[in-house]
Scaffold this active site. Structure first.
Site, PDB file in Angstrom:
ATOM      1  N   PRO A  60      -6.774   0.903  17.764  1.00  0.00           N
ATOM      2  CA  PRO A  60      -6.371   0.337  16.471  1.00  0.00           C
ATOM      3  C   PRO A  60      -6.366   1.328  15.313  1.00  0.00           C
ATOM      4  CG  PRO A  60      -8.613  -0.310  16.992  1.00  0.00           C
ATOM      5  CD  PRO A  60      -8.081   0.394  18.205  1.00  0.00           C
ATOM      6  N   HIS A 115       0.853  -1.187   0.000  1.00  0.00           N
ATOM      7  CA  HIS A 115       0.000   0.000   0.000  1.00  0.00           C
ATOM      8  C   HIS A 115       0.894   1.245   0.000  1.00  0.00           C
ATOM      9  CE1 HIS A 115      -4.206  -1.489   1.417  1.00  0.00           C
ATOM     10  NE2 HIS A 115      -3.680  -2.255   0.493  1.00  0.00           N
ATOM     11  N   TYR A 135     -10.146   5.593   5.704  1.00  0.00           N
ATOM     12  CA  TYR A 135     -10.499   6.055   7.047  1.00  0.00           C
ATOM     13  C   TYR A 135     -11.544   7.149   6.895  1.00  0.00           C
ATOM     14  CZ  TYR A 135      -6.390   3.644   8.937  1.00  0.00           C
ATOM     15  OH  TYR A 135      -5.471   2.693   9.307  1.00  0.00           O
ATOM     16  N   LYS A 176      -1.057   0.266  15.010  1.00  0.00           N
ATOM     17  CA  LYS A 176       0.237   0.221  15.695  1.00  0.00           C
ATOM     18  C   LYS A 176       0.413  -0.939  16.659  1.00  0.00           C
ATOM     19  CE  LYS A 176       1.825   3.661  13.585  1.00  0.00           C
ATOM     20  NZ  LYS A 176       2.644   3.247  12.440  1.00  0.00           N
TER      21      LYS A 176
END
Length: 389
Positions: free
Chosen positions: A292, A72, A200, A296
């Site tokens: 989340p 990505h 997101y 990480k």
């Protein structure tokens, strides 16, 4: 029984540490409370930082990761129907790799078994003795039989609810925690991802995340109330709510289907200090938890493994304790930066029950600044792909 390092916890961090040590000729025994099948059945995130990829390469376990992992180069961030892209590779020269934690753990199990590594499953009553002495021991039981291992060092990789952190006296450790007033409802579905990069989403109805495991397996999340249960959400209700929270152009392309896994996870930030007591060292969730949002969790565990592996190699190969003496400080320095990023990104993308109209305006302004400012995008990209060890 005697070994050099006892590793409590047979998840990815414990296995990775064991594999790395083995390749440097350092013996270890891994103790796992569950069965191998149970560990491999856990569904976890799979966005890998460059540092973790490098450790898997050093461990000799990266062939399948590179063959099947999805590179990505960036991610999408949306607010309502407005969407923009953060280009990791352009801004940092480094992408991330999407590769399921289950698959990474499977690769590590295969490597340990091929090397003849000692892993004890279904252990109970694990107790740490003499961690603050030069002769630590770990006792445990398997099938009703009590066993003991004498060792030089103990690595606590047994998670938030494990015994390792609790073995450090309360007079020694300090704990820092923030509990978030919402959870994530997540589903896994055998459907193609709605986009080839993560999305997101910040919406008036709350946060959403569009992710994937591979080209035919998708992972989606929506922010939900802590009072919700999985039974409150049918598949149809989930898909309808997800479509309301992501940009319309993406909602139109979304392929829905039956969920094959559905769960609700609470969010918290947590750090314990120090991460070392005598010859006991904490790694991963045993020492810290991140929400989340910034992907990480597994990656911070990997950075702990890096620092502990370096310190142990220096001890056994050069006779110096400098690395293990500096372990807690080095690990925590990076952990708090990851905590900051995860807290910031969570604050940016979620709706909080006590947000005022001013707070909402600040959130929108922060998103607009991120969309339009290259320096802000660079800072986000540097944190997302992983700060250097």
């Amino acid at each position: 029984m005697k070994t050099q390092v006892v590793i409590i916890g047979g998840g990815p961090s414990g296995l990775l540490l064991s594999q790395l040590l083995d390749r440097r000729g350092i013996e270890s025994v891994v103790l796992e409370r569950k069965t191998k099948e149970y560990v491999l059945g856990r569904i976890r995130a799979g966005v890998l930082e460059r540092g973790l990829v490098g450790l898997m390469e050093e461990a000799g376990c990266a062939d399948r990761l590179h063959a099947e992992g999805i590179v990505h180069d960036g991610t999408l961030v949306s607010h309502g129907d407005d969407m923009f892209r953060i280009d990791f590779t352009e801004l940092t020269g480094t992408p991330v790799i999407v590769y399921g934690q289950t698959e990474l753990t499977r690769d590590l199990y295969d490597a340990r078994e091929k090397a003849g590594g000692r892993i004890e499953f279904e252990v109970d009553d694990v107790t740490i003795h003499g961690a603050d002495t030069d002769a630590p021991q770990v006792s445990y039981s398997v099938g009703g039989e009590t066993r003991r291992i004498d060792c030089d060092f103990i690595a606590g990789c047994d998670g938030f609810h494990g015994v390792s952190r609790q073995a450090i006296p309360l007079s020694v450790r300090t704990e820092y925690e923030k509990v978030y007033p919402f959870g994530w409802l997540g589903i896994l579905s055998q459907t193609p991802p709605v986009h080839d990069e993560l999305i997101y989403a910040n919406s008036e109805r709350g946060f959403a995340l569009c992710s994937m495991r591979n080209s035919k397996l998708s992972r989606y999340y929506i922010q939900c109330s802590l009072s919700d249960s999985v039974n409150d959400w049918t598949d149809e209700a989930f898909w309808q709510e997800l479509k309301r929270r992501i940009p319309a152009t993406m909602a139109e392309k979304l392929v829905t289907g039956p969920s094959i896994e559905k769960s609700i996870a609470p969010l918290r930030s947590f750090v314990t200090e120090p991460m070392r007591w005598g010859r006991l060292f904490l790694c991963g969730d045993a020492a810290h938890i991140v929400p989340p949002t910034g992907a990480k969790g597994l990656n911070t565990a990997a950075s702990d493994v890096h620092y502990l592996y370096d310190g142990l190699c220096e001890f056994y190969k050069a006779g110096s304790s400098a690395g293990i003496d500096a372990y807690s400080e080095r690990a925590l320095n990076r952990i708090w930066k990851a905590e900051r990023f995860s807290w910031w990104f969570s604050s940016l993308m979620h709706r909080y029950p006590d947000q005022s109209s001013f707070d909402l305006k600040m959130q929108v302004s922060e998103l607009d600044f991120l969309r339009s400012n290259k320096a802000a995008q660079t800072a986000m990209a540097q944190n997302y792909v992983g700060l250097p060890y």
